[in-house]
Design an enzyme around this catalytic site. Structure first.
Site, PDB file in Angstrom:
ATOM      1  N   GLY A 119     -48.747 -71.587  94.972  1.00  0.00           N
ATOM      2  CA  GLY A 119     -48.239 -70.655  96.259  1.00  0.00           C
ATOM      3  C   GLY A 119     -47.002 -71.194  96.849  1.00  0.00           C
ATOM      4  N   ARG A 143     -48.640 -68.049  89.353  1.00  0.00           N
ATOM      5  CA  ARG A 143     -50.096 -68.475  88.890  1.00  0.00           C
ATOM      6  C   ARG A 143     -50.081 -68.402  87.377  1.00  0.00           C
ATOM      7  NH1 ARG A 143     -51.879 -70.840  93.690  1.00  0.00           N
ATOM      8  NH2 ARG A 143     -51.580 -69.418  95.625  1.00  0.00           N
ATOM      9  N   ASP A 191     -52.529 -78.598  94.034  1.00  0.00           N
ATOM     10  CA  ASP A 191     -53.394 -79.067  93.295  1.00  0.00           C
ATOM     11  C   ASP A 191     -53.521 -78.733  91.674  1.00  0.00           C
ATOM     12  OD1 ASP A 191     -55.745 -80.533  92.923  1.00  0.00           O
ATOM     13  OD2 ASP A 191     -56.619 -78.636  92.994  1.00  0.00           O
ATOM     14  N   THR A 222     -47.275 -77.790  99.381  1.00  0.00           N
ATOM     15  CA  THR A 222     -48.052 -76.590  99.664  1.00  0.00           C
ATOM     16  C   THR A 222     -48.403 -76.649 101.205  1.00  0.00           C
ATOM     17  OG1 THR A 222     -50.569 -75.901  99.432  1.00  0.00           O
ATOM     18  CG2 THR A 222     -50.065 -78.213  98.750  1.00  0.00           C
ATOM     19  N   ASP A 264     -50.993 -76.128 102.487  1.00  0.00           N
ATOM     20  CA  ASP A 264     -52.805 -76.339 102.639  1.00  0.00           C
ATOM     21  C   ASP A 264     -52.884 -77.877 102.975  1.00  0.00           C
ATOM     22  OD1 ASP A 264     -52.876 -73.611 101.902  1.00  0.00           O
ATOM     23  OD2 ASP A 264     -53.538 -74.367  99.808  1.00  0.00           O
ATOM     24  N   ASP A 286     -53.797 -80.170 101.163  1.00  0.00           N
ATOM     25  CA  ASP A 286     -55.003 -80.270 100.561  1.00  0.00           C
ATOM     26  C   ASP A 286     -55.043 -81.475  99.261  1.00  0.00           C
ATOM     27  OD1 ASP A 286     -53.622 -78.617  98.830  1.00  0.00           O
ATOM     28  OD2 ASP A 286     -55.352 -77.489  98.441  1.00  0.00           O
ATOM     29  N   ARG A 288     -56.935 -72.382 102.093  1.00  0.00           N
ATOM     30  CA  ARG A 288     -58.175 -72.365 101.186  1.00  0.00           C
ATOM     31  C   ARG A 288     -59.287 -73.430 101.656  1.00  0.00           C
ATOM     32  NH1 ARG A 288     -56.792 -70.897  95.850  1.00  0.00           N
ATOM     33  NH2 ARG A 288     -54.323 -71.078  95.733  1.00  0.00           N
TER      34      ARG A 288
HETATM   35  O1  F6P Z   1     -52.233 -72.519  98.117  1.00  0.00           O
HETATM   36  C1  F6P Z   1     -51.437 -71.962  99.190  1.00  0.00           C
HETATM   37  C2  F6P Z   1     -52.158 -70.485  99.652  1.00  0.00           C
HETATM   38  O2  F6P Z   1     -51.328 -69.912 100.534  1.00  0.00           O
HETATM   39  C3  F6P Z   1     -53.562 -70.688 100.423  1.00  0.00           C
HETATM   40  O3  F6P Z   1     -53.404 -71.148 101.466  1.00  0.00           O
HETATM   41  C4  F6P Z   1     -54.096 -69.205 100.055  1.00  0.00           C
HETATM   42  O4  F6P Z   1     -55.302 -69.494  99.700  1.00  0.00           O
HETATM   43  C5  F6P Z   1     -53.306 -68.939  98.687  1.00  0.00           C
HETATM   44  O5  F6P Z   1     -52.422 -69.545  98.577  1.00  0.00           O
HETATM   45  C6  F6P Z   1     -53.008 -67.587  98.665  1.00  0.00           C
HETATM   46  O6  F6P Z   1     -52.721 -67.434  97.094  1.00  0.00           O
HETATM   47  P1  F6P Z   1     -51.838 -66.087  96.601  1.00  0.00           P
HETATM   48  O7  F6P Z   1     -50.478 -66.239  96.630  1.00  0.00           O
HETATM   49  O8  F6P Z   1     -52.180 -66.077  95.156  1.00  0.00           O
HETATM   50  O9  F6P Z   1     -52.555 -65.050  97.246  1.00  0.00           O
END
Ligand code: F6P
Length: 321
Positions: free
Chosen positions: A11, A72, A103, A125, A127, A129, A171
């Site tokens: 992300g 991803r 992560d 990130t 998050d 986290d 998350r």
């Molecule tokens: O890890 C960053 C994040 O924005 C999280 O807060 C969220 O759950 C996730 O990515 C969303 O991922 P995607 O962009 O794959 O929908």
């Protein structure tokens, strides 16, 4: 001449561009050739690797997203694609890679260090986290984005005497809810680290009704078990108070990085280059911040360090609300 590469993965987070700028410019300044890789590990597999010039890094410091693109990668879980990704780098004479992300991105990079590539991970990130570092790049900007939205929501919630649930990302980590809830004066914080107490929520809303409070703002992490729309119905059903919810979603991932994130990104990007400059052997490290210090540690240790939720700050947020 030493050749290094940089990629962003997972992300996106505000401040990623500022890290790319710092890595590339500090690298070029030190006499290295610096390469950008498009679309994270996907682009590495597909050989989307190009040399970065000083001028490519102009006008990006203040922008959100990532000029290199992100993804991803599902393929990067398979050995044959990891081998190809490593080969693509080594064929160009690049044996050092700066990896910017969270992560999952960090974990992926360990596969490359096993294949002879030095890795320096920079945490980015929204998050926050990653347990080994106090802060990740992008988190401060996301908190500020949520704060600004909460103040808008507060206006309309007061005007209509409503309870409003604001769902934020993060998350399994409640930090974004915690810091934006504290700063935004939320009446309740719902985070994955603390079990949800429905009775407490209802009591809070009822107390507000009795005392003539005009609104309730509940900041809720996406990682909390109970779905936001169910909670909305439940509160309105039990208390009779009109209740609404807002899922902030990707709004909180974009935008111009805060001053703090730009500084963090510049310091960490430059530190990544320093670590690669001074090392001929293969290294595998993560960069972070502890207190006021920019630190580095073995990547494996960083990955294994679990985040610790700040319960004191959580209690304080509730006391002050
Ligand atoms: O890890 C960053 C994040 O924005 C999280 O807060 C969220 O759950 C996730 O990515 C969303 O991922 P995607 O962009 O794959 O929908």
């Amino acid at each position: 001449m030493k050749k290094i590469a940089v990629l962003t993965s997972g992300g996106d987070a505000p401040g990623m561009n500022a890290v790319i700028r710092a890595v590339a410019r500090a690298g070029i300044f030190s006499g290295m050739e610096v390469y950008g890789i498009l679309h994270g590990y996907e682009g590495l597999i597909d050989n989307e690797i190009f040399q970065l010039k000083w001028s490519d890094l102009g006008n990006i410091m203040h922008t959100g997203g990532t000029m290199l693109g992100s993804a991803r990668s599902e393929r990067f879980f398979e050995d044959k694609w990891i081998d190809k990704a490593a080969d693509n780098l080594l064929k160009l004479g690049i044996n050092s890679l700066v990896v910017i992300g969270g992560d999952g991105t960090f974990r992926g990079s360990t596969q490359l260090s096993k294949r002879g590539i030095s890795i320096v991970c920079v945490p980015a990130t929204i998050d926050n986290d990653l347990g080994y570092t106090d802060y990740t790049i992008g988190f401060d900007t996301a908190v500020n984005t949520v704060l600004s939205i909460i103040s808008h929501i507060r206006d309309t919630s007061s005007a209509h005497s409503r309870t409003t649930i604001v769902e934020v990302m993060g998350r399994d980590c409640g930090d974004l809810a915690l810091f934006s809830g504290l700063g935004g004066g939320a009446d309740l914080l719902l985070v994955p680290e603390i079990p949800v107490d429905i009775q407490q929520i209802i009591e809070r809303v009822r107390e507000g009704q009795v005392s003539g409070k005009l609104h309730n703002i509940i900041v809720k992490s996406e990682g909390v078990d109970i779905p936001t729309d169910e909670l909305e119905e439940l509160i309105e059903g039990v208390t009779g108070q009109e209740t609404r919810s807002v899922v902030l979603s990707y709004i909180q991932r974009g935008g111009s990085p805060s001053g703090r994130d730009r500084t963090l990104a510049s310091l960490m990007g430059a530190k990544a280059v320093k670590l690669l400059e001074g090392n001929e052997e293969i290294i595998s490290v993560a960069i972070g911040i502890r207190g006021e210090d920019i630190i580095s540690m073995p990547l494996e240790t960083a990955i294994q360090t679990k985040p610790v939720f700040d319960k004191n700050l959580y209690e304080l947020a509730l006391v002050l609300s």
